[in-house]
Design a protein around this motif. Sequence first.
Motif, PDB file in Angstrom:
ATOM      1  N   GLY A  26     -26.703  77.993  35.396  1.00  0.00           N
ATOM      2  CA  GLY A  26     -27.393  79.235  35.091  1.00  0.00           C
ATOM      3  C   GLY A  26     -27.546  80.180  36.263  1.00  0.00           C
ATOM      4  N   TYR A  57     -22.666  81.813  28.702  1.00  0.00           N
ATOM      5  CA  TYR A  57     -23.921  81.704  27.959  1.00  0.00           C
ATOM      6  C   TYR A  57     -23.873  80.596  26.913  1.00  0.00           C
ATOM      7  CZ  TYR A  57     -25.457  85.971  30.238  1.00  0.00           C
ATOM      8  OH  TYR A  57     -25.840  86.892  31.178  1.00  0.00           O
ATOM      9  N   SER A  84     -18.442  85.951  29.923  1.00  0.00           N
ATOM     10  CA  SER A  84     -19.855  85.930  29.535  1.00  0.00           C
ATOM     11  C   SER A  84     -20.094  85.049  28.319  1.00  0.00           C
ATOM     12  CB  SER A  84     -20.347  87.346  29.245  1.00  0.00           C
ATOM     13  OG  SER A  84     -19.581  87.940  28.202  1.00  0.00           O
TER      14      SER A  84
END
Length: 249
Positions: free
Chosen positions: A115, A230, A226
């Motif tokens: 993260g 995620y 992305s």
Amino acid sequence: MDSLWVLAGAGFAAGAMNALAGGGSFVSLPALIAVGVPPVLANTTSTVALYPGSMASAWAYRDSLSGVGEVPLRPLLIVTLLGGIAGALLLLNMPSRSFNAALPWLLLAATCALGFGRRVGEWVRTRCRLRPAVVLCLQFCLGVYGGYFGGAVGIMMVAVWSLLGAHDLKRMSGPRVLMVTAANTMAVLIFIAAGAVDWPAAAVMLVTASLGGYAGAIAGKRIPGSVVRYGTLALTACITVAFFVRARG
């Protein structure tokens, strides 16, 4: 039969995750534990099972291998191999209860790396720039972590490499996969020599993780970063929470 499908699906997903963003052990390790493999044996078996997938990914990235910043590829590879040896020996010689207690925290560290690793690397890079010798020492430590557990170790490597001024993530994909494979190479050899592999479970994952690793490397050239990031982060966070709950139960 249900266990077979669980292991097959987990192997494919883990191989693809390692090629795309890292963290494949977040899928393979829980799957092995879920079908009844003890945690330490599940960890060693997971490493062996995912190894061909890492090799397939490294082969897919063979045209984009290069050094990182001012550090040539060969020194990075050597210290990673040595670290992998140390990490594998550490795992085999620690009491199993110690690994069980550490597992949720290892997963948490890996989730944080997924993260925030790149952001932390970028933040530190604006304030300091490491010399190649320091980066090699850190790379050895990451090799140890890779041989011992390895969750999100590729992301940790990218974060460290960013401190050298290397910030092209796509260009670092090849070296990242190669270094993870290097640490795993030594761990795999040691685990096999020690007889610390559940071969029936590993055999299933060996095949599907190889397919997943190659498919993930190809898909990584097309799927937006992305989306991969995620999606991987959401999955790893859920698994980490589940293991903390398990530890309290």
